[in-house]
Structures are given as C-alpha cells and as structure tokens.
Design a protein around this motif. Structure first.
Motif, mmCIF file in Angstrom:
data_model
loop_
_atom_site.group_PDB
_atom_site.id
_atom_site.type_symbol
_atom_site.label_atom_id
_atom_site.label_comp_id
_atom_site.label_asym_id
_atom_site.label_seq_id
_atom_site.Cartn_x
_atom_site.Cartn_y
_atom_site.Cartn_z
ATOM 1 N N UNK A 191 27.873 33.978 37.118
ATOM 2 C CA UNK A 191 27.634 32.672 36.510
ATOM 3 C C UNK A 191 28.884 31.819 36.449
ATOM 4 N N UNK A 192 28.715 30.491 36.296
ATOM 5 C CA UNK A 192 29.868 29.575 36.295
ATOM 6 C C UNK A 192 30.774 29.742 35.092
ATOM 7 N N UNK A 193 30.304 30.379 34.037
ATOM 8 C CA UNK A 193 31.108 30.518 32.823
ATOM 9 C C UNK A 193 31.754 31.898 32.699
ATOM 10 N N UNK A 194 31.743 32.663 33.788
ATOM 11 C CA UNK A 194 32.252 34.032 33.723
ATOM 12 C C UNK A 194 33.764 34.126 33.914
ATOM 13 N N UNK A 195 34.412 33.022 34.244
ATOM 14 C CA UNK A 195 35.860 33.081 34.404
ATOM 15 C C UNK A 195 36.317 32.353 35.654
ATOM 16 N N UNK A 196 37.635 32.335 35.913
ATOM 17 C CA UNK A 196 38.185 31.617 37.071
ATOM 18 C C UNK A 196 37.815 32.283 38.380
ATOM 19 N N UNK A 197 37.653 31.471 39.438
ATOM 20 C CA UNK A 197 37.280 32.000 40.745
ATOM 21 C C UNK A 197 38.432 31.987 41.731
ATOM 22 N N UNK A 198 39.494 31.272 41.443
ATOM 23 C CA UNK A 198 40.575 31.188 42.413
ATOM 24 C C UNK A 198 41.403 32.460 42.406
ATOM 25 N N UNK A 199 41.624 33.065 43.578
ATOM 26 C CA UNK A 199 42.416 34.290 43.618
ATOM 27 C C UNK A 199 43.864 34.028 43.276
ATOM 28 N N UNK A 200 44.516 35.043 42.785
ATOM 29 C CA UNK A 200 45.936 34.933 42.494
ATOM 30 C C UNK A 200 46.721 35.808 43.439
ATOM 31 N N UNK A 259 47.551 44.549 56.337
ATOM 32 C CA UNK A 259 47.752 43.136 56.005
ATOM 33 C C UNK A 259 46.417 42.423 55.865
ATOM 34 N N UNK A 260 45.485 42.717 56.762
ATOM 35 C CA UNK A 260 44.165 42.102 56.685
ATOM 36 C C UNK A 260 43.431 42.561 55.426
ATOM 37 N N UNK A 261 43.577 43.843 55.075
ATOM 38 C CA UNK A 261 42.972 44.348 53.847
ATOM 39 C C UNK A 261 43.526 43.588 52.636
ATOM 40 N N UNK A 262 44.836 43.414 52.563
ATOM 41 C CA UNK A 262 45.444 42.686 51.450
ATOM 42 C C UNK A 262 44.905 41.261 51.373
ATOM 43 N N UNK A 263 44.790 40.604 52.525
ATOM 44 C CA UNK A 263 44.230 39.255 52.547
ATOM 45 C C UNK A 263 42.791 39.278 52.046
ATOM 46 N N UNK A 264 42.032 40.286 52.464
ATOM 47 C CA UNK A 264 40.645 40.392 52.043
ATOM 48 C C UNK A 264 40.504 40.593 50.548
ATOM 49 N N UNK A 265 41.388 41.386 49.955
ATOM 50 C CA UNK A 265 41.320 41.621 48.514
ATOM 51 C C UNK A 265 41.595 40.330 47.743
ATOM 52 N N UNK A 266 42.540 39.519 48.203
ATOM 53 C CA UNK A 266 42.838 38.274 47.497
ATOM 54 C C UNK A 266 41.661 37.298 47.559
ATOM 55 N N UNK A 267 40.801 37.440 48.569
ATOM 56 C CA UNK A 267 39.707 36.488 48.779
ATOM 57 C C UNK A 267 38.323 37.096 48.558
ATOM 58 N N UNK A 268 38.246 38.338 48.113
ATOM 59 C CA UNK A 268 36.960 39.036 48.026
ATOM 60 C C UNK A 268 35.985 38.387 47.054
ATOM 61 N N UNK A 312 31.339 48.128 37.626
ATOM 62 C CA UNK A 312 31.299 47.964 36.170
ATOM 63 C C UNK A 312 31.442 46.503 35.749
ATOM 64 N N UNK A 313 31.402 45.591 36.722
ATOM 65 C CA UNK A 313 31.367 44.162 36.407
ATOM 66 C C UNK A 313 32.705 43.469 36.342
ATOM 67 N N UNK A 314 33.758 44.136 36.787
ATOM 68 C CA UNK A 314 35.074 43.506 36.729
ATOM 69 C C UNK A 314 35.205 42.444 37.814
ATOM 70 N N UNK A 315 35.915 41.398 37.528
ATOM 71 C CA UNK A 315 36.195 40.266 38.412
ATOM 72 C C UNK A 315 34.967 39.374 38.539
ATOM 73 N N UNK A 316 35.231 38.106 38.768
ATOM 74 C CA UNK A 316 34.171 37.108 38.899
ATOM 75 C C UNK A 316 33.866 36.924 40.384
ATOM 76 N N UNK A 317 32.668 37.322 40.790
ATOM 77 C CA UNK A 317 32.283 37.268 42.189
ATOM 78 C C UNK A 317 31.401 36.043 42.458
ATOM 79 N N UNK A 328 34.929 35.588 47.084
ATOM 80 C CA UNK A 328 34.033 34.681 47.808
ATOM 81 C C UNK A 328 32.732 35.373 48.194
ATOM 82 N N UNK A 329 32.668 36.695 48.045
ATOM 83 C CA UNK A 329 31.474 37.476 48.373
ATOM 84 C C UNK A 329 30.675 37.786 47.118
ATOM 85 N N UNK A 330 29.400 38.119 47.304
ATOM 86 C CA UNK A 330 28.640 38.625 46.175
ATOM 87 C C UNK A 330 29.162 40.007 45.819
ATOM 88 N N UNK A 331 28.915 40.427 44.603
ATOM 89 C CA UNK A 331 29.371 41.740 44.151
ATOM 90 C C UNK A 331 28.779 42.847 45.022
#
Length: 201
Positions: free
Chosen positions: A188-197, A100-109, A179-184, A111-114
């Motif tokens: 940059x600010x123009x790389x896409x949405x930051x809010x987890x789904x 459960x903690x892992x799942x929570x961490x993935x939804x919020x990851x 490989x650069x997937x997801x916006x961490x 917030x960390x640098x890549x």
C-alpha cells in the motif's frame, strides 16, 4: 566488461525510472551517493556511456526539459526501457554469476511485487544449492581419483565457503521478504518509502 555493463544498465534505468525524468548529472550523483563505484565498479564515464547507448537502443528517450536554460539533455524510460529494466532486474535476483548485477538488483528489488522477488530469489537459491552439491561431490573424491594437485583442494574449499555464504544470505533475504519486511511494488501507498538507498560498503 559485458557483465559490469549489465549492472550499469540496470542502475541507470532504475534511477531514471525512480525520478521519472532525469539528466545525466542527476543520475550520476544519485548512483555515486549509493556507493556504486565501490560495489559495482561503476564510474562517471561508464554512466554517460550507458545513457548514450540506452538512448540509441530506444530504451531511454532524450529531450531538453522545458525551462532548462543550459539546454542540458534529460532522459525518461521508454516502454522498451521498462521491459529491459525488468528483464535485467529479474536476471539480477535469480542468477548466481554476477555479484555486481546482484547488488544492483537488491537496491532496486522494491520495483517488483513481493511474490515475484521471493520467487526469483528461490531460483537463485536452487542454483546455489545445486552448485554446492556438485562442489562437495568433487571435494569428497579420494586423492586417488582427485586428478589435481593436492593443494588445489584449498581453492575448492574457498569456493565452498563462498557458496555457503551466498546460500545463507539468500535464505535470509527470502525470509525477510516473507515476513513482510521492506515496501514492495504491491504494498500500500502508506507502508513506507519506496526509493532505494545505498548498499553498505
């Protein structure tokens, strides 16, 4: 219970942090929209309990927002709460003990640098590989040294398959981040949405 509470604390801090300020109903509505009752066993009551506890501990600050006619209590993350959020998030991505903690961490990851997210997941991978090696060593023992009823090997096989799956998934996520997937957090600010789904159920 303590394990489940860690996931709830992380999720509550994460949602308040995303919005900057949020009242309890908004936190609950957001998290229920992510399906947390399915993958983290989080209920409305546990969310309000976590909000109260985090406030008592100084991780959240309570206030009534200006213009809030109902006098409804809102929350914002304190400096101590920010530290607790990152502590729980790092634990979520690096440990192997709490799904459960892992799942929570993935939804919020995000917030960390890549680099930090990848490093934490590599720690998780190393622990999984160590567990796999220990389990295989036990399963490879001949019956004369097994020391358990023969059918118990099936339980060890189940654990082995679970570890294999966890290892493969962790490698895949590391590869995706590399490989650069997801916006961490450091993108940059123009790389896409930051809010987890929500996680898929």
């Amino acid at each position: 219970m303590r394990v489940a509470m860690s996931a709830t604390r992380l999720l509550v801090l994460g949602v308040v942090r995303i919005h900057g300020r949020a009242h309890g109903y908004r936190v609950g509505r957001e998290l229920m929209g992510w399906g947390v009752e399915e993958w983290a066993n989080v209920k409305w009551g546990s969310l309000y309990h976590a909000l109260r506890k985090l406030s008592e501990q100084g991780k959240l600050r309570e206030f009534v927002a200006e213009g809030e006619a109902s006098g409804r209590t809102s929350y914002e993350v304190t400096e101590d709460g920010e530290a607790e959020f990152h502590r729980l998030l790092r634990k979520a991505l690096s440990s192997t003990e709490d799904e459960a903690l892992l799942c929570a961490g993935v939804t919020l990851m995000i917030a960390l640098t890549r680099a930090e997210a990848i490093g934490l997941l590599r720690q998780r991978l190393a622990r999984l590989e160590e567990d796999e090696a220990e389990l295989r060593a036990s399963m490879d023992l001949p019956d004369s040294e097994w020391g358990k009823p023969p059918h118990v090997r099936e339980l060890f096989r189940f654990w082995s398959y679970s570890l294999d799956s966890g290892t493969a998934w962790t490698r895949q996520l590391i590869s995706s981040l590399e490989t650069g997937r997801y916006v961490m957090a450091d993108d940059g600010p123009d790389d896409g949405p930051r809010q987890p789904g929500p996680l898929p159920v």
